[in-house]
Design an enzyme around this catalytic site. Structure first.
Site, mmCIF file in Angstrom:
data_model
loop_
_atom_site.group_PDB
_atom_site.id
_atom_site.type_symbol
_atom_site.label_atom_id
_atom_site.label_comp_id
_atom_site.label_asym_id
_atom_site.label_seq_id
_atom_site.Cartn_x
_atom_site.Cartn_y
_atom_site.Cartn_z
ATOM 1 N N ALA A 119 -0.680 1.204 5.694
ATOM 2 C CA ALA A 119 -0.965 0.421 6.898
ATOM 3 C C ALA A 119 -1.960 -0.686 6.599
ATOM 4 O O ALA A 119 -2.797 -0.558 5.710
ATOM 5 C CB ALA A 119 -1.514 1.337 8.000
ATOM 6 N N ASP A 120 -1.853 -1.750 7.372
ATOM 7 C CA ASP A 120 -2.817 -2.830 7.284
ATOM 8 C C ASP A 120 -2.867 -3.536 8.627
ATOM 9 O O ASP A 120 -1.885 -3.541 9.363
ATOM 10 C CB ASP A 120 -2.455 -3.832 6.189
ATOM 11 C CG ASP A 120 -3.646 -4.684 5.802
ATOM 12 O OD1 ASP A 120 -4.473 -4.203 5.006
ATOM 13 O OD2 ASP A 120 -3.771 -5.809 6.310
ATOM 14 N N GLN A 121 -4.005 -4.091 8.938
ATOM 15 C CA GLN A 121 -4.163 -4.853 10.171
ATOM 16 C C GLN A 121 -4.779 -6.204 9.842
ATOM 17 O O GLN A 121 -5.745 -6.283 9.081
ATOM 18 C CB GLN A 121 -5.064 -4.121 11.158
ATOM 19 C CG GLN A 121 -5.202 -4.858 12.483
ATOM 20 C CD GLN A 121 -6.158 -4.162 13.414
ATOM 21 O OE1 GLN A 121 -7.356 -4.177 13.186
ATOM 22 N NE2 GLN A 121 -5.624 -3.559 14.455
ATOM 23 N N LYS A 135 0.842 -1.206 0.000
ATOM 24 C CA LYS A 135 0.000 0.000 0.000
ATOM 25 C C LYS A 135 0.872 1.249 0.000
ATOM 26 O O LYS A 135 0.595 2.217 -0.725
ATOM 27 C CB LYS A 135 -0.943 -0.005 1.203
ATOM 28 C CG LYS A 135 -2.032 -1.054 1.092
ATOM 29 C CD LYS A 135 -2.884 -1.100 2.349
ATOM 30 C CE LYS A 135 -3.970 -2.168 2.240
ATOM 31 N NZ LYS A 135 -4.853 -2.165 3.416
#
Length: 192
Positions: free
Chosen positions: A72-74, A56
């Site tokens: 960001a990623d979760q 991203k």
């Protein structure tokens, strides 16, 4: 408040991340990263979060090469299996039934890009769920409707009542953008 050496762009359309970032910066851009979020075969949840945050960040930094870009990623992790967003009530009920009495790891990965350099980090929060009845689950879903959240829980809202305890280095990490570590990275860019 930070005075950054360049414009900043958040490479995420998450309203939760944008709201968190406003704690640090009043003005920033938002760009939707065009990234396929499908896990690779056998990819562990934490590795998935790290890869997606970097992809991203890279996708958005190509559009804004002079800016500081945050990707960001979760990914939620139950027993080594990725737990995504439920998107609807029926799937959220199943998610929370599966989390009842279990631990859920929330891997919040962030990648910052500036002037050709990448600054990645991961914050992991462990949520210990209570044993939950169907009535508690449905009442919670009526209150929060967390269908757009990994693991079908909003710990910043009524979801906190579903937990026995939480282990965290950063209370914002479980929401999707660990501000303590992000502040450290951004201060480093100011000092550089």
């Amino acid at each position: 408040m930070l005075k950054l050496p360049a414009d900043l762009v958040l490479g995420s359309t998450s309203i939760y991340r944008a709201n968190l970032l406003r704690r640090l910066l009043p003005i920033f851009g938002i760009a939707k990263p065009e990234v396929d979020e499908t896990p690779l075969a056998g990819e562990p949840p934490k590795a998935l979060a790290v890869r997606l945050a970097r992809e991203k960040c890279l996708a958005v930094s190509t559009k804004f090469p002079a800016a500081i870009v945050i990707g960001a990623d979760q990914v939620a992790d139950r027993n080594g299996i990725s737990v995504g967003k439920a998107y609807d009530r029926a799937n959220a009920i199943i998610d929370l039934q599966n989390s009842s009495g279990q631990k859920l790891y929330f891997h919040s990965a962030v990648c910052v890009h500036f002037r050709g350099a990448f600054y990645p980090f991961v914050d992991t929060t462990i949520c210990h769920f209570r044993s939950l009845s169907t009535l508690e689950i449905t009442a919670y879903l009526d209150a929060d409707q967390p269908y757009d959240c990994a693991g079908s829980i909003k710990t910043e809202s009524f979801g906190i009542t579903l937990l026995e305890r939480m282990e965290s280095n950063d209370p914002t990490g479980v929401i999707g953008l660990p501000l303590i570590a992000l502040s450290r990275v951004l201060r480093g860019l100011v000092a550089a």
